[in-house]
Design an enzyme around this catalytic site. Structure first.
Site, PDB file in Angstrom:
ATOM      1  N   HIS A  24       0.568  -1.069  -0.184  1.00 22.81           N
ATOM      2  CA  HIS A  24       0.334  -0.147   0.178  1.00 22.81           C
ATOM      3  C   HIS A  24       0.784   1.530   0.102  1.00 22.81           C
ATOM      4  CE1 HIS A  24       0.626  -0.203   5.030  1.00 22.81           C
ATOM      5  NE2 HIS A  24       0.828   0.959   4.536  1.00 22.81           N
ATOM      6  N   GLU A  52      -1.605  10.828 -10.839  1.00 24.65           N
ATOM      7  CA  GLU A  52      -1.439  10.992 -12.961  1.00 24.65           C
ATOM      8  C   GLU A  52      -2.244   9.897 -13.138  1.00 24.65           C
ATOM      9  OE1 GLU A  52       2.019  10.027 -15.745  1.00 24.65           O
ATOM     10  OE2 GLU A  52       2.357   9.608 -13.566  1.00 24.65           O
ATOM     11  N   HIS A  76       3.437  11.733  -6.281  1.00 30.03           N
ATOM     12  CA  HIS A  76       1.923  11.273  -6.595  1.00 30.03           C
ATOM     13  C   HIS A  76       1.891  10.002  -7.388  1.00 30.03           C
ATOM     14  CE1 HIS A  76       4.600  11.617 -11.313  1.00 30.03           C
ATOM     15  NE2 HIS A  76       3.377  10.129 -11.054  1.00 30.03           N
ATOM     16  N   GLU A 119      -3.940   3.665   1.392  1.00 29.01           N
ATOM     17  CA  GLU A 119      -4.728   4.318   2.570  1.00 29.01           C
ATOM     18  C   GLU A 119      -4.554   5.867   2.969  1.00 29.01           C
ATOM     19  OE1 GLU A 119      -2.524   3.694   7.516  1.00 29.01           O
ATOM     20  OE2 GLU A 119      -0.995   2.585   6.105  1.00 29.01           O
TER      21      GLU A 119
END
Length: 124
Positions: free
Chosen positions: A7, A117, A75, A56
């Site tokens: 994550h 993105e 990002h 998360e």
């Protein structure tokens, strides 16, 4: 030894607003939640329903000021199967913050200013 992604984490000021954004913008659904017993924080894991990777969201009860995202050079990246429809959807939401037409990509910003993105499937 083999490592696999699990994550990524971002901290958010308004958990419900962020949950709504990620569901509407990217179709991410809540997979699990951890409410700390004393209410200090809440962790919510969002998934795309395809991969095992999670996003998360961490909400901290005592945090009131916006997070400093620096130059926002970090990002997330999401691949979409219908780029043109996604672009129109995000344009209608008013969350497109940067476009690179030469590369055929664009970025959206969440309520806290984190960028994601958006890539057409063909890029990969």
């Amino acid at each position: 030894m083999k490592f696999t992604f699990n994550h990524n984490n971002i901290n958010v000021l308004d958990l419900e607003k962020s949950l709504k954004f990620y569901k509407e913008a990217l179709g991410l659904e809540e997979a699990k939640r951890h409410n700390h017993p004393d209410g200090d924080f809440i962790l919510v894991y969002l998934q795309d329903g395809v991969t095992e990777h999670s996003l998360e969201l961490t909400w901290l009860r005592d945090r009131k000021e916006p997070y400093n995202l620096g130059d926002n050079e970090i990002h997330l990246a999401i691949v979409v199967d219908d780029f043109d429809t996604a672009y129109e959807h995000h344009k209608n939401m008013g969350c497109i913050c940067y476009e690179n037409k030469e590369m055929g990509i664009y970025f959206i910003a969440d309520p806290d200013g984190y960028w994601t993105e958006i890539l057409p499937h063909k890029v990969l």
